[in-house]
Design a protein around this motif. Structure first.
Motif, PDB file in Angstrom:
ATOM      1  N   ALA A 430      -8.533  12.944  21.397  1.00  0.00           N
ATOM      2  CA  ALA A 430      -7.151  12.930  21.438  1.00  0.00           C
ATOM      3  C   ALA A 430      -6.136  13.830  19.838  1.00  0.00           C
ATOM      4  CB  ALA A 430      -6.221  11.915  21.529  1.00  0.00           C
ATOM      5  N   ARG A 431      -6.845  13.769  19.402  1.00  0.00           N
ATOM      6  CA  ARG A 431      -6.366  14.216  17.697  1.00  0.00           C
ATOM      7  C   ARG A 431      -6.515  15.680  17.867  1.00  0.00           C
ATOM      8  NH1 ARG A 431     -11.003  11.938  16.675  1.00  0.00           N
ATOM      9  NH2 ARG A 431     -13.060  13.184  16.074  1.00  0.00           N
ATOM     10  N   ARG A 432      -7.393  15.993  18.840  1.00  0.00           N
ATOM     11  CA  ARG A 432      -7.581  17.758  18.493  1.00  0.00           C
ATOM     12  C   ARG A 432      -7.049  18.374  19.521  1.00  0.00           C
ATOM     13  NH1 ARG A 432     -13.727  18.010  18.575  1.00  0.00           N
ATOM     14  NH2 ARG A 432     -13.106  20.697  18.887  1.00  0.00           N
ATOM     15  N   ILE A 433      -6.993  17.972  20.573  1.00  0.00           N
ATOM     16  CA  ILE A 433      -5.946  19.112  21.846  1.00  0.00           C
ATOM     17  C   ILE A 433      -4.440  19.454  21.335  1.00  0.00           C
ATOM     18  CG2 ILE A 433      -4.993  18.755  24.162  1.00  0.00           C
ATOM     19  CD1 ILE A 433      -6.576  15.531  24.878  1.00  0.00           C
ATOM     20  N   TRP A 434      -4.289  19.393  21.441  1.00  0.00           N
ATOM     21  CA  TRP A 434      -2.582  19.990  20.901  1.00  0.00           C
ATOM     22  C   TRP A 434      -3.239  21.625  19.945  1.00  0.00           C
ATOM     23  CZ3 TRP A 434       0.467  20.180  24.968  1.00  0.00           C
ATOM     24  CH2 TRP A 434       1.111  19.113  25.336  1.00  0.00           C
ATOM     25  N   ARG A 435      -3.638  20.874  18.595  1.00  0.00           N
ATOM     26  CA  ARG A 435      -4.181  21.573  17.440  1.00  0.00           C
ATOM     27  C   ARG A 435      -4.853  22.754  18.012  1.00  0.00           C
ATOM     28  NH1 ARG A 435      -8.201  19.359  13.447  1.00  0.00           N
ATOM     29  NH2 ARG A 435      -9.472  19.841  15.199  1.00  0.00           N
ATOM     30  N   ASP A 436      -5.974  22.771  18.966  1.00  0.00           N
ATOM     31  CA  ASP A 436      -7.385  23.000  19.113  1.00  0.00           C
ATOM     32  C   ASP A 436      -6.318  24.075  20.315  1.00  0.00           C
ATOM     33  OD1 ASP A 436      -8.711  21.947  17.228  1.00  0.00           O
ATOM     34  OD2 ASP A 436     -10.247  21.244  18.517  1.00  0.00           O
ATOM     35  N   LEU A 437      -5.685  24.114  21.119  1.00  0.00           N
ATOM     36  CA  LEU A 437      -5.619  25.090  21.993  1.00  0.00           C
ATOM     37  C   LEU A 437      -4.384  25.756  21.503  1.00  0.00           C
ATOM     38  CD1 LEU A 437      -5.336  22.778  25.382  1.00  0.00           C
ATOM     39  CD2 LEU A 437      -6.865  24.207  25.102  1.00  0.00           C
ATOM     40  N   PHE A 438      -3.597  25.366  20.909  1.00  0.00           N
ATOM     41  CA  PHE A 438      -1.929  26.446  20.078  1.00  0.00           C
ATOM     42  C   PHE A 438      -3.285  26.946  19.585  1.00  0.00           C
ATOM     43  CE2 PHE A 438       0.917  22.790  20.576  1.00  0.00           C
ATOM     44  CZ  PHE A 438       1.236  22.907  21.990  1.00  0.00           C
ATOM     45  N   ALA A 439      -4.348  26.864  18.573  1.00  0.00           N
ATOM     46  CA  ALA A 439      -4.654  28.035  17.803  1.00  0.00           C
ATOM     47  C   ALA A 439      -5.356  28.684  18.477  1.00  0.00           C
ATOM     48  CB  ALA A 439      -5.700  27.642  16.936  1.00  0.00           C
ATOM     49  N   ILE A 480       5.045  37.848  18.000  1.00  0.00           N
ATOM     50  CA  ILE A 480       5.398  36.854  17.895  1.00  0.00           C
ATOM     51  C   ILE A 480       5.167  35.449  18.334  1.00  0.00           C
ATOM     52  CG2 ILE A 480       8.101  36.488  18.380  1.00  0.00           C
ATOM     53  CD1 ILE A 480       9.317  38.847  17.967  1.00  0.00           C
ATOM     54  N   ALA A 481       4.346  35.763  19.545  1.00  0.00           N
ATOM     55  CA  ALA A 481       4.133  34.395  20.336  1.00  0.00           C
ATOM     56  C   ALA A 481       3.198  34.583  19.134  1.00  0.00           C
ATOM     57  CB  ALA A 481       3.351  35.045  22.012  1.00  0.00           C
ATOM     58  N   ALA A 482       1.928  34.944  18.866  1.00  0.00           N
ATOM     59  CA  ALA A 482       0.742  34.763  17.721  1.00  0.00           C
ATOM     60  C   ALA A 482       1.509  34.138  17.007  1.00  0.00           C
ATOM     61  CB  ALA A 482      -0.162  36.060  17.799  1.00  0.00           C
ATOM     62  N   GLY A 483       2.200  34.535  16.100  1.00  0.00           N
ATOM     63  CA  GLY A 483       2.749  33.195  15.058  1.00  0.00           C
ATOM     64  C   GLY A 483       2.984  32.244  15.847  1.00  0.00           C
ATOM     65  N   ALA A 484       4.517  31.954  16.479  1.00  0.00           N
ATOM     66  CA  ALA A 484       5.064  30.599  16.643  1.00  0.00           C
ATOM     67  C   ALA A 484       3.907  30.330  17.290  1.00  0.00           C
ATOM     68  CB  ALA A 484       6.130  30.981  18.201  1.00  0.00           C
ATOM     69  N   PHE A 485       2.393  29.755  18.022  1.00  0.00           N
ATOM     70  CA  PHE A 485       1.945  28.794  18.726  1.00  0.00           C
ATOM     71  C   PHE A 485       1.341  28.823  17.343  1.00  0.00           C
ATOM     72  CE2 PHE A 485       3.081  30.609  23.149  1.00  0.00           C
ATOM     73  CZ  PHE A 485       2.695  29.010  24.014  1.00  0.00           C
ATOM     74  N   GLY A 486       0.642  29.702  16.350  1.00  0.00           N
ATOM     75  CA  GLY A 486      -0.382  29.683  15.652  1.00  0.00           C
ATOM     76  C   GLY A 486       0.516  28.270  14.148  1.00  0.00           C
ATOM     77  N   ALA A 487       2.262  28.779  14.191  1.00  0.00           N
ATOM     78  CA  ALA A 487       2.512  27.369  13.703  1.00  0.00           C
ATOM     79  C   ALA A 487       2.501  26.613  13.831  1.00  0.00           C
ATOM     80  CB  ALA A 487       3.944  27.832  12.863  1.00  0.00           C
TER      81      ALA A 487
END
Length: 502
Positions: A430-439, A480-487
């Motif tokens: 669980a600790r990696r799911i959102w971070r990895d997908l957003f990246a 812009i989308a890349a910047g938002a999800f990257g942030a």
């Protein structure tokens, strides 16, 4: 259910929003993207960037071509180019019922062969058909809209302090409070838009959801009902005698010159080549709120005017305006951007509500198997759908342009991305799911301009000033989308947040 109107409304708001919230998120997201349906379609067909200016004589060439290749067609439809469409779009159905379409050069009428893709039409149709068959998909989307309307009304009853909710946001507070503040702000700011867009969406398919009164009133004659409801010309019958049709270019120019405020948007030729052929010239839908702004009916052989339909009943025009408000085709570029931002706000409102449901139960120690399932569906929807959009665009740029079934591969990539996000949510810590997908989403959107657009310089043209503005703004949007999800991914990484719920 607890006693009391506000407690009951809170229960209804929470569970009503959850039951179909994931589908509502998909409907909001793809509907928002559909505001730029023509621009997305052009970006996904870069071969159409350089087209000729519209010449009405191109219509005569197309008519001659169809007279040779589509002799059994009972109707031709030509959608004319405008500020957002670069081509003439031609549609007809043959005697076997097979639907045909093509894109034509607006200057010459010749068939264009861009890469095979559904473009922005995919988001438009997915918005109200989802992944189902057309009729069942529209029924499901209507049910979702009804649930969403109930959730909004119950939310209004639950949250009485509108102005306080508007100015209150505490991101540093506990997770439940910060997500609730964000959900409230998004709901209050976009409330008029949300009500309008959901109600008008239901109204667009009212004849599907409640057809019984109309069928009884018209004795089951669907054709007669839709002819009157849509203010169409009554259907005529062919006489079986061949006749040479009037030149479409002369007809179009004649009415353009005689009516200063008339901008044609679509031609419909019924029984082409027959002595009883007719031509309907429909006004462009971009000039006002009404989705059907009127038409001129013309004799297809001698070119004389048969009737004009620019005035209609109050009831019919009210429905046309409600439909037009939902589609947003009337909007100028600035107001279309406002609609797009409001649509993103509605999408985020649904998303924050889904997260809030899990945050609340996780904080109360009532997560359990049901909470875990909701979490996985949240990942598949809130991260999976943006990933699917990025994959859809990436497939358009990377797939060979000449392979058979290319458009189907792009759509398959969209669905596989959602499925992959769900599988990742099931098996990944669980600790990696959102971070990895957003990246991953950020990386895909960041690379998209490299596959065509700004750095492609329109087929090798090295002068950046000549880059098509549609491609330029599409690529800027990708960045812009890349910047938002990257942030988002960076924040989750730096703060070492186990899940998006903290």
């Amino acid at each position: 259910m607890k006693a009391g109107i506000r407690q009951s409304a809170a229960w209804l708001h929470s569970w009503g929003g959850l039951v179909l919230g994931w589908l509502c998120f998909a409907i909001f997201l793809t509907g928002t993207l559909a505001y730029y349906r023509p621009e997305i379609s052009l970006w996904m067909r870069p071969e159409l960037a350089q087209t000729n200016l519209f010449d009405p004589t191109a219509l005569d060439y197309i008519a001659d071509d169809l007279a040779r290749t589509a002799q059994d067609a009972q109707m031709w439809q030509f959608n004319l180019p405008d500020d957002r469409h670069r081509t003439i779009r031609v549609f007809y159905t043959d005697a076997a019922g097979t639907y045909h379409s093509s894109l034509r050069d607006p200057g010459t009428g010749q068939i264009l062969y861009p890469r095979d893709t559904e473009g922005g039409d995919f988001f438009y149709r997915f918005h109200f058909e989802l992944m189902f068959a057309p009729t069942s998909g529209r029924i499901v989307s209507g049910i979702c809209a009804m649930f969403m309307l109930v959730a909004i009304i119950s939310g209004i009853i639950t949250h009485r302090r509108f102005f306080r909710d508007f100015f209150t946001f505490r991101p540093a507070s506990n997770p439940q409070r910060s997500w609730l503040d964000g959900h409230n702000i998004l709901g209050v700011v976009g409330l008029p838009f949300h009500i309008l867009i959901i109600y008008s969406g239901l109204a667009t398919l009212m004849f599907l959801y409640m057809p019984w009164g109309a069928w009884v009133a018209y004795g089951g004659d669907r054709a007669a009902f839709f002819t009157e409801a849509y203010d169409s010309a009554p259907p005529n019958e062919p006489v079986g005698e061949q006749a040479e049709m009037v030149l479409l270019s002369d007809t179009l120019l004649r009415f353009q010159n005689s009516m200063a405020d008339f901008t044609p948007g679509r031609l419909v030729i019924t029984h082409p080549g027959d002595a009883n052929a007719t031509i309907q010239v429909f006004a462009s839908e971009t000039g006002g709120l009404s989705v059907r702004p009127g038409a001129i009916l013309i004799d297809g052989v001698n070119g004389t005017e048969l009737s004009r339909r620019f005035e209609t009943s109050t009831v019919r025009e009210s429905w046309n305006v409600i439909y037009g408000l939902h589609l947003g085709r009337y909007a100028d570029p600035v107001f279309r951007f406002v609609l797009f931002v409001m649509g993103l706000g509605g999408t985020a409102m649904v998303g924050t509500g889904l997260i809030l449901w899990s945050v609340k139960r996780q904080r109360n120690g009532a997560f359990g198997r049901g909470g875990r399932m909701v979490h996985m569906l949240n990942v598949a929807t809130l991260a999976g759908l943006p990933l699917a959009v990025a994959v859809f665009f990436t497939a358009n740029r990377l797939l060979p342009t000449d392979i058979a079934g290319r458009a189907g591969y792009e759509v398959t990539g969209f669905y596989l991305a959602v499925g992959a996000a769900l599988v990742y949510a099931i098996f990944c810590p669980a600790r990696r799911i959102w971070r990895d997908l957003f990246a991953l989403i950020a990386g895909l959107f960041l690379m998209l301009p490299l596959f065509g657009g700004i750095l492609d310089f329109q087929g090798g043209n090295s002068d950046l000033s000549d880059v098509d503005t549609v491609f330029l703004w599409m690529d800027i949007s990708m960045l812009i989308a890349a910047g938002a999800f990257g942030a988002l991914a960076w924040r989750l990484h730096v703060q070492r947040i186990g899940t998006i719920y903290r």
